[in-house]
Design an enzyme around this catalytic site. Structure first.
Site, PDB file in Angstrom:
ATOM      1  N   SER A 108       0.437  -1.326   0.460  1.00 21.68           N
ATOM      2  CA  SER A 108       0.657   0.106   0.038  1.00 21.68           C
ATOM      3  C   SER A 108       0.638   1.249   0.570  1.00 21.68           C
ATOM      4  O   SER A 108       0.204   2.433  -0.391  1.00 21.68           O
ATOM      5  CB  SER A 108      -1.293  -0.096   1.306  1.00 21.68           C
ATOM      6  OG  SER A 108      -1.786  -0.934   0.807  1.00 21.68           O
ATOM      7  N   HIS A 349       3.370   5.646   5.852  1.00 22.47           N
ATOM      8  CA  HIS A 349       2.718   4.308   5.483  1.00 22.47           C
ATOM      9  C   HIS A 349       2.817   3.006   5.292  1.00 22.47           C
ATOM     10  O   HIS A 349       4.098   3.092   6.271  1.00 22.47           O
ATOM     11  CB  HIS A 349       1.841   5.316   3.307  1.00 22.47           C
ATOM     12  CG  HIS A 349       0.867   4.307   2.859  1.00 22.47           C
ATOM     13  ND1 HIS A 349       0.659   3.055   3.539  1.00 22.47           N
ATOM     14  CD2 HIS A 349      -0.096   5.455   2.533  1.00 22.47           C
ATOM     15  CE1 HIS A 349      -0.833   3.377   2.891  1.00 22.47           C
ATOM     16  NE2 HIS A 349      -0.925   4.211   2.347  1.00 22.47           N
ATOM     17  N   ALA A 352       0.665  -4.408   3.396  1.00 19.10           N
ATOM     18  CA  ALA A 352       0.770  -5.782   3.449  1.00 19.10           C
ATOM     19  C   ALA A 352       0.429  -6.894   1.706  1.00 19.10           C
ATOM     20  O   ALA A 352      -0.830  -6.096   1.388  1.00 19.10           O
ATOM     21  CB  ALA A 352      -0.413  -5.978   3.973  1.00 19.10           C
ATOM     22  N   GLY A 355       2.527 -12.853   2.062  1.00 23.96           N
ATOM     23  CA  GLY A 355       3.587 -12.721   2.182  1.00 23.96           C
ATOM     24  C   GLY A 355       4.656 -11.586   1.776  1.00 23.96           C
ATOM     25  O   GLY A 355       5.845 -12.454   1.535  1.00 23.96           O
TER      26      GLY A 355
END
Length: 513
Positions: A108, A349, A352, A355
């Site tokens: 993100s 920021h 995710a 993995g």
């Protein structure tokens, strides 16, 4: 803005290519050691700073072992000095050493690249932040018809658009992926009125990527390359793995019974999610990007890329406040504004993807930036211990989190919050998934249990909260059974009558039944 120093930068580029060619030959010695670059621009080495970098490196290696993280890349900018290092391996089955030039998914943090590209269009006069979205997308529809007519571009970028945000449907690899995704937003329920509530919204930022397409006439990925990546010299960053195959890449790992397990399929991401999380990058490129945002809006050649006003606008005028792992004063243009006890804001920021876990923040008032890239689901705990706790902030910037001293509440006080809470998301195949959480009073705190579809509590995974302890009104700290902090915070959101309506956890709104 601090810039790379001529010959020193060119020498690092040559060294980088040498590392890439020679990595396999030195693998045996490098599997669990770091490969590092620490440099300053015309400055002699500073012993205190070297000690700080060494302390950080040791902390990373300690947490890699604790949380089953095979590989990490780190980049630090601290008062004119740069520290880049790789640790561990890219892949537990086909191991190569991680370096500052290994590719990871940044997740993100991509949103801030979307925001930076959009602000370039604001600078050029092609867009206005407070203009209605329908000015650029006349056919845009929402489940609540009035919302489509009111919501602004700024609200897409500060997570206050109000519709369900976890929408991950895959609309294929074609150039129409974002257009089709945006049309699908009409199926998402409106949870809160636009502009009123912070609720993390992947769908809204993805839609902002489609707005960029409409304004520029380019595909999202090409627009971001022309507006941001190329001008900043981010040569090892992009959205399509086949365009970056000359650069060594990490793999994704899950954690099973405390051990890292390879999952090659987890790397793939639908094109329809690129604006919200699709960037592939390296620690070196991420640190260069951080230095741009610490600077005066010029690129490495000294040309103005963003006006100072636009650069500052990205981290000011925040929307509604809330929690997102830590407390946030709100979000500007894709940057979260994190408060500290000292009153100095941290601009942050992170991201995710299965993995792949990353963290990213910078502190303009302290000339400090930190980026962490990991190749395991266990990386979320590593990042939390270094970045969401104030471990790195206090050492490098002299800053601390807002205090969170947990106090016990009476059973009567806890009754105000007890109950079942539900969150929902739409997966890549369009399937709706519900997650139910049960909160019950337990010795002055709330016991936190996730429920199975049949309504039975499921066993808590390692490092997930078993309890929520109150440290101020409506705000809780995630704790394990023994009361130890997990460095995550959440809060409760009340409706107009004062009744607790939502649990905001991970920035998402969980509806109370």
């Amino acid at each position: 803005m601090q810039r790379d120093c001529g010959d020193a930068y060119r020498q690092r580029q040559l060294s980088r290519r040498s590392v890439l060619r020679g990595a396999a030959g030195g693998l045996a010695a490098a599997l669990f050691a770091g490969t590092a670059t620490t440099a300053g621009c015309g400055r002699t080495a500073s012993a205190p700073e070297d000690e700080l970098f060494a302390e950080l490196d040791a902390k990373i290696e300690e947490l890699m072992a604790a949380y089953a993280v095979p590989g990490v890349a780190v980049g630090v900018w601290h008062r004119g000095r740069e520290h880049l290092r790789g640790f561990g391996v890219t892949d537990i089955e086909q191991p190569e050493p991680v370096t500052p030039d290994t590719l990871f998914r940044v997740g993100s943090t991509t949103k801030t690249f979307t925001g930076t590209a959009l602000m370039r269009l604001v600078d050029s006069g092609e867009m206005v932040l407070d203009e209605r979205v329908r000015t650029y997308l006349p056919d845009f529809r929402t489940a609540d018809a009035e919302v489509a007519d009111r919501v602004t571009v700024r609200q897409l970028l500060n997570h206050s658009a109000g519709w369900r945000g976890d929408y991950y449907e895959d609309f294929g690899p074609g150039d129409d992926a974002l257009a089709r995704y945006t049309a699908g937003i009409a199926t998402l329920p409106q949870l809160t009125p636009p502009g009123t509530t912070f609720a993390y919204n992947n769908a809204a930022v993805t839609m902002a990527g489609h707005v960029i397409e409409k304004v520029t006439g380019l595909g999202y990925e090409q627009a971001v390359r022309e507006l941001v990546l190329d001008p900043l010299g981010l040569e090892h960053s992009g959205f399509f793995a086949d365009e970056l195959r000359a650069v060594p890449s990490t793999a994704s790992h899950h954690v099973v019974d405390g051990q890292a397990v390879l999952n090659r399929q987890a790397w793939d991401m639908p094109r329809s999610l690129h604006p919200t999380g699709g960037l592939i990058s390296t620690a070196r490129d991420q640190l260069r990007y951080a230095r741009f945002h610490l600077g005066d809006g010029t690129d490495p050649q000294g040309r103005t890329l963003l006006t100072t006003d636009s650069l500052l606008a990205m981290r000011s005028e925040p929307g509604p406040s809330g929690t997102l792992t830590v407390e946030v004063d709100g979000t500007g243009v894709t940057w979260h504004l994190r408060p500290t006890a000292e009153g100095v804001p941290v601009i942050m920021h992170g991201g995710a993807w299965p993995g792949q876990q990353s963290g990213f923040y910078f502190v303009p008032d302290r000339d400090f930036a930190l980026t962490l890239l990991t190749n395991s689901d266990g990386g979320d705990r590593l990042i939390a211990d270094i970045m969401y706790d104030d471990w790195a902030l206090q050492r490098f910037a002299g800053l601390h989190n807002l205090p969170a001293r947990v106090r016990d509440l009476t059973p009567g006080q806890l009754a105000d919050y007890e109950g079942r809470y539900t969150s929902e998301e739409i997966g890549e195949d369009g399937t709706l998934t519900r997650t139910d959480t049960l909160l019950t009073a337990d010795a002055g705190r709330l016991r936190h249990r996730v429920l199975s579809p049949a309504g039975e509590p499921v066993a808590a995974e390692p490092h997930t909260p078993t309890h929520l302890g109150f440290y101020r009104d409506d705000h809780v700290l995630h704790q394990d059974r023994a009361g130890n902090s997990l460095h995550n915070r959440s809060d409760f959101v009340r409706d107009e009558t004062g009744r607790v309506r939502w649990l905001r956890m991970g920035g998402r709104l969980h509806r109370r039944h």
